[in-house]
Design an enzyme around this catalytic site. Structure first.
Site, PDB file in Angstrom:
ATOM      1  CE  LYS A   5      -3.996  -0.250   1.313  1.00 42.74           C
ATOM      2  NZ  LYS A   5      -5.279  -0.189   0.563  1.00 42.74           N
ATOM      3  NE  ARG A   6      -2.385   5.041  -3.568  1.00 46.97           N
ATOM      4  CZ  ARG A   6      -2.141   5.207  -4.862  1.00 46.97           C
ATOM      5  NH1 ARG A   6      -1.112   5.917  -5.244  1.00 46.97           N
ATOM      6  NH2 ARG A   6      -2.919   4.661  -5.771  1.00 46.97           N
ATOM      7  CG  PHE A  15     -10.793 -11.041  -8.813  1.00 45.94           C
ATOM      8  CD1 PHE A  15     -10.013 -11.318  -9.926  1.00 45.94           C
ATOM      9  CD2 PHE A  15     -12.140 -10.745  -9.011  1.00 45.94           C
ATOM     10  CE1 PHE A  15     -10.567 -11.300 -11.201  1.00 45.94           C
ATOM     11  CE2 PHE A  15     -12.697 -10.715 -10.270  1.00 45.94           C
ATOM     12  CZ  PHE A  15     -11.903 -10.997 -11.370  1.00 45.94           C
ATOM     13  CB  SER A 202       3.221  23.793 -25.938  1.00 51.58           C
ATOM     14  OG  SER A 202       2.373  22.746 -26.352  1.00 51.58           O
ATOM     15  CB  SER A 217       4.068  29.703 -29.905  1.00 52.24           C
ATOM     16  OG  SER A 217       3.203  29.328 -28.873  1.00 52.24           O
ATOM     17  CG  ASP A 226      26.519  38.805 -46.423  1.00 45.60           C
ATOM     18  OD1 ASP A 226      26.943  37.812 -45.801  1.00 45.60           O
ATOM     19  OD2 ASP A 226      26.722  38.994 -47.633  1.00 45.60           O
ATOM     20  CB  ILE A 228      32.144  37.211 -39.085  1.00 42.58           C
ATOM     21  CG1 ILE A 228      32.818  36.487 -40.260  1.00 42.58           C
ATOM     22  CG2 ILE A 228      32.382  36.443 -37.785  1.00 42.58           C
ATOM     23  CD1 ILE A 228      32.351  35.064 -40.472  1.00 42.58           C
ATOM     24  NE  ARG A 256      29.301  38.305 -48.338  1.00 43.35           N
ATOM     25  CZ  ARG A 256      30.057  39.398 -48.203  1.00 43.35           C
ATOM     26  NH1 ARG A 256      31.093  39.605 -48.994  1.00 43.35           N
ATOM     27  NH2 ARG A 256      29.778  40.279 -47.256  1.00 43.35           N
ATOM     28  CG  ASN A 426       5.381  30.756 -37.749  1.00 47.83           C
ATOM     29  OD1 ASN A 426       4.793  30.706 -38.830  1.00 47.83           O
ATOM     30  ND2 ASN A 426       4.949  30.100 -36.693  1.00 47.83           N
ATOM     31  CB  CYS A 428       3.956  26.210 -37.837  1.00 48.67           C
ATOM     32  SG  CYS A 428       4.801  25.342 -36.508  1.00 48.67           S
ATOM     33  CD  GLU A 430       1.490  29.308 -37.082  1.00 52.42           C
ATOM     34  OE1 GLU A 430       1.615  29.268 -35.849  1.00 52.42           O
ATOM     35  OE2 GLU A 430       2.285  28.742 -37.851  1.00 52.42           O
TER      36      GLU A 430
END
Length: 888
Positions: A5-6, A15, A202, A217, A226, A228, A256, A426, A428, A430
């Protein structure tokens, strides 16, 4: 045999005791099909000496989950057992759980590591009696087993590896994390979310109420410059965003190409691919919130870039490893000019952005003028446009990518067009927002659960859709998302600056397919198409009305002046269409022009992969992909049958082991069953059995009310160049912003099904269905109008017919996707006088030896019929059966 048991006590396995516990959880379930004794027998067969009661409950829940294919109520029973088990292991009082999470001390370091913010902790302590009494724990039992397991795996907060939160605790934490000291608004959000009317995305569920509440999200990042310094500053920004559970869309048009001159070192550039691989490794290394989700970047490139051929192949399974980046997602930002050149079988010129500057900074006529000027000046390398098109289709067939988003449609039909040129979407496809080196666009998401608004009459004979309730809930979601902007933690200052200035939000949906099935409307029916329009008009009107009300209280967003909305131009106006007319748009338009709106954008139906699992619905606005599929959890793999179909087959008296095995052999399709009524075959078509023209038509219908875009997947069982070309051109001419998120295909060959007894499966076709048992409420379409009495609905009346699924406006047949005139939604194919000769596309020439990137060898006959055929692209022929699109 003993069980622990807990509290540590040891007692014999009984049963009857197990059966009694399961029976207590069977309330409201179908007693004809749910057998507590049978469940107990299966549990006992898996019990071992010294099992704990916690493990016994887990075994019982898994046993019921495996029995879901017997009857869908077993899934409910599995969830109840699992949630009952969790309730026994966790503290009931919300305030006590918050205190435990706040005072958490990391076991490894011995230092305080609070999981709740100071602000939320103080609010809970000050209002603990009110908050504790507001929580309704019985609502936990409304989750499906797999929905609960999704929450348990990734969303519920843990202390020392053990789940500490209950689902209701999570929802209250999210509500307080969003609304803070506005307790009434927090309780409103708690109640609506716990009743499953909507859910936040999420990252909001992960992080709301925590010390660093990053609830957004989507992030749209611009390559700073363009160089480094610019590249690695951008890389750092992407890493910081990914660390806090944000998905990223990054545009790299300004980098480039291979072989370009570098003045600083007097050398030449290695081009895009080596840089892309650096971003690929960052995505792998920096996951989203401690292994909750892997890092995810989509890279956007315009098709005039000289490295385009290598770019579209980065996810291919073969080829040199040093030119692959399989953890990133390539996306094309396509100007109309490219589509026209492909259609005309014309030429296309590739440039390096260093030799042809400014192409990514303009669109429409301005882009065409600059592009053709550079072509005439001989600044690039010219190829056949269809050669590049062929390579794009080949990559999509093999990998499902690159994504396709149309640059001109996104810019032409955006409420942010006053800010500058939009250069990417983005992760996805949308979110369509302006980004710049000093502004990283951000969007907060939430989705409305569409089946929650179905109402059935008291006698059970009719069902209706409550648009008024949908409107009310959509306004609540709008206010919530607007509040998230202010309560959010921003991983980089560029994101804070952009979100505070423009305040975009994104309302989406989930469970559209469930809604159609519950209302007994086939996905490709005229009634479903009308309901699709009504739903999205309602949500768009609600979001704009709520945003206008917020503007009256807090003022419009900073950059409102000069936007289309400030001039009274709404999304459907940019499509040159009139709304369906359920709502009073004239009054709202006047209010917006007078008071403004608080949010620059409000609508962007997103993929809802995880949150729709939690609520137990199908993803977003998509049809079902199969009526039978596998669902994996840590304990194993479970077969899941479409619960609506399963109930119908049970009531018909033809659901048995043979039917289950038949569905497995048919990949979840019931179309070949002679003993199933045609109405059920129509209702339970999978996405593979629905014409993609229907999918695109419905996408275009709802796009009129979507001020960003939506994540439109396309599905082809066996893709060919002709079918793909047909779909892309049809969507482009319909004016879609997102032409394709993923291309979903089926395997060319099926695995051998060793576990299937074909004789048993074949018996499924011989069972006799008892149709008299199939009694379901019939749908009553809404004829209500929520418009003001002096408002005359444009386009159609409540009782008007809507266009047939083959109809389209004359404007959509032209080479340019821009609408050429206002037209009613009632205009059908019969009213059009479309000449097939309007669009002529020559066949693709055979590749020559000296072409740099030869197309794969295909059969000549297939090429002549299949690729770029004028009938396929124009889709305007007298004999629909000869057209890839019309024939489905």
């Amino acid at each position: 045999m003993y069980v622990y048991k807990r509290d540590g006590r040891k007692e014999p396995v009984q049963f009857d005791k197990i059966t009694a516990r399961i029976s207590r959880l069977c309330y409201g379930l179908d007693p004809k099909h749910i057998d507590a004794v049978k469940v107990t027998q299966r549990i006992i067969s898996g019990v071992y000496e010294g099992v704990t009661t916690i493990e016994l409950d887990n075994l019982a829940a898994e046993t019921c989950a495996y029995m879901t294919t017997v009857h869908p109520d077993y899934a409910t029973l599995a969830a109840r057992i699992a949630i009952s088990n969790l309730h026994k292991q966790t503290t009931k009082q919300f305030s006590k759980v918050v205190e435990d999470l706040y005072r958490y001390v990391n076991a490894a370091t011995g230092k305080p590591a609070p999981m709740i913010s100071d602000d939320v902790y103080n609010i809970v302590m000050e209002n603990k009696d009110k908050l504790n009494s507001a929580i309704v724990y019985d609502r936990d039992f409304q989750y499906s087993y797999f929905g609960f397991k999704t929450l348990e795996r990734s969303y519920l907060l843990r202390i020392n590896g053990q789940v500490a939160e209950r689902p209701q605790h999570l929802i209250m934490r999210v509500a307080l994390g969003i609304h803070g000291r506005d307790i009434e608004a927090a309780l409103e959000t708690y109640n609506l979310m716990s009743l499953k009317y909507f859910t936040h995305a999420s990252p909001t569920l992960f992080n709301a109420g925590t010390p660093k509440p990053q609830m957004s999200s989507c992030f749209l990042v611009a390559m700073k410059e363009d160089s480094i310094e610019g590249i690695y500053d951008t890389l750092k920004e992407c890493a910081l965003i990914s660390k806090t559970a944000g998905g990223i869309g990054l545009h790299i048009h300004n980098i480039r190409s291979t072989g370009s001159y570098i003045a600083g070192t007097n050398g030449t550039s290695n081009g895009l691919i080596p840089m892309i691989r650096v971003f690929n490794n960052t995505a792998r290394y920096v996951d989203q919130g401690g292994n909750k989700r892997p890092g995810a970047f989509a890279l956007y490139l315009e098709p005039w870039h000289a490295d385009i051929f290598d770019f579209i192949d980065i996810r291919k399974n073969h080829g040199k490893e040093e030119i692959r980046a399989r953890d990133l997602f390539p996306a094309l930002w396509i100007p109309d000019l490219f589509m026209k050149r492909v259609e005309e079988n014309g030429t296309w010129t590739l440039f390096s952005p260093t030799s042809a500057p400014g192409l990514s900074d303009c669109y429409g006529d301005e882009f065409e003028a600059l592009y053709t000027r550079y072509e005439k000046e001989g600044r690039g390398k010219t190829i056949k446009a269809q050669k590049l098109w062929y390579s794009i289709l080949e990559a999509q067939t093999e990998t499902g990518t690159p994504f396709v988003v149309y640059k001109d449609a996104c810019n032409r039909k955006s409420n942010q067009k006053n800010l500058g040129v939009i250069k990417s979407s983005n992760l996805c496809c949308e979110i369509v927002e302006y980004s710049a080196p000093d502004e990283t666009a951000v969007c907060n998401l939430a989705s409305v659960a569409l089946p929650a608004f179905i109402e059935t009459s008291e006698d059970g004979k009719t069902s209706t859709y409550n648009f008024k309730k949908l409107h009310e809930i959509a306004k609540v979601v709008t206010r919530n998302l607007n509040r998230v902007i202010d309560r959010n933690y921003y991983p980089v200052e560029e994101a804070r600056k952009s979100n505070m200035r423009h305040r975009p939000i994104a309302l989406g949906v989930q469970g559209l397919a469930d809604t159609f099935m519950l209302l007994r409307l086939p996905f490709d029916s005229e009634e479903a198409r009308l309901l699709n329009i009504q739903i999205f008009e309602t949500i768009y009107h609600a979001s704009m009305e709520a945003s206008c009300e917020l503007a009256q209280k807090d003022g419009p967003y900073e950059t409102f002046q000069g936007s289309p909305a400030s001039q009274g131009i709404l999304q459907f106006d940019m499509w040159d269409q009139k709304p369906y007319g359920m709502w009073d748009w004239d009054t709202l338009r006047k209010d917006i022009m007078k008071h403004g709106v608080r949010n620059s954008l409000t609508m962007a139906p997103m993929p809802t992969a995880s949150t729709s699992q939690i609520l137990g619905y199908n993803e977003c606005f998509e049809p079902v992909t199969s009526n039978m599929y596998s669902r994996r959890v840590l304990s194993g793999e479970f077969q899941v049958v479409n619960p609506y179909l399963l109930r119908d087959l049970v009531d018909l008296g033809i659901w048995d082991e043979g039917m289950k095995q038949y569905l497995i052999t048919q990949n979840g399709s019931i179309q070949g069953l002679p003993n199933v009524p045609q109405e059920l075959k129509d209702l339970y078509k999978t996405v593979w059995e629905i014409s993609q023209k229907t999918i695109i038509n419905m996408a275009a219908d709802r796009s009129v009310y979507i001020d960003q875009s939506h994540s439109l997947n396309l599905f082809l069982r066996a893709p060919t160049m002709g079918k793909l070309t047909s779909m892309h051109f049809y969507g482009w001419k319909k004016g879609l912003k997102t032409g394709m998120y993923y291309l979903r295909t089926q395997a060319a060959s099926a695995a051998i099904q060793f576990t299937i007894d074909q004789k048993i499966a074949d018996q499924a076709t011989e069972n006799v269905a008892d149709i008299s048992n199939l009694k379901r409420p019939s749908y009553m379409p809404s004829s209500a109008s929520y418009a003001a009495s002096d408002f005359v609905p444009a386009a159609v009346t409540a009782n008007a017919t809507i266009p047939s699924l083959d109809s389209s406006s004359e404007a959509s047949r032209e080479a340019s996707p821009a609408p050429t005139g206002s037209h009613s939604l009632t205009k059908g194919m019969a009213e059009l006088n479309v000449q097939e000769s309007k669009v002529e596309v020559p066949e693709v020439p055979a590749p020559t030896k000296n072409e740099e990137k030869a197309a794969p060898i295909v059969d000549d006959e297939e090429t002549e019929f299949d690729i770029y055929n004028s009938k396929v692209i124009a889709c305007a022929i007298d004999n629909p059966e000869a057209c890839e699109m019309c024939s489905g």
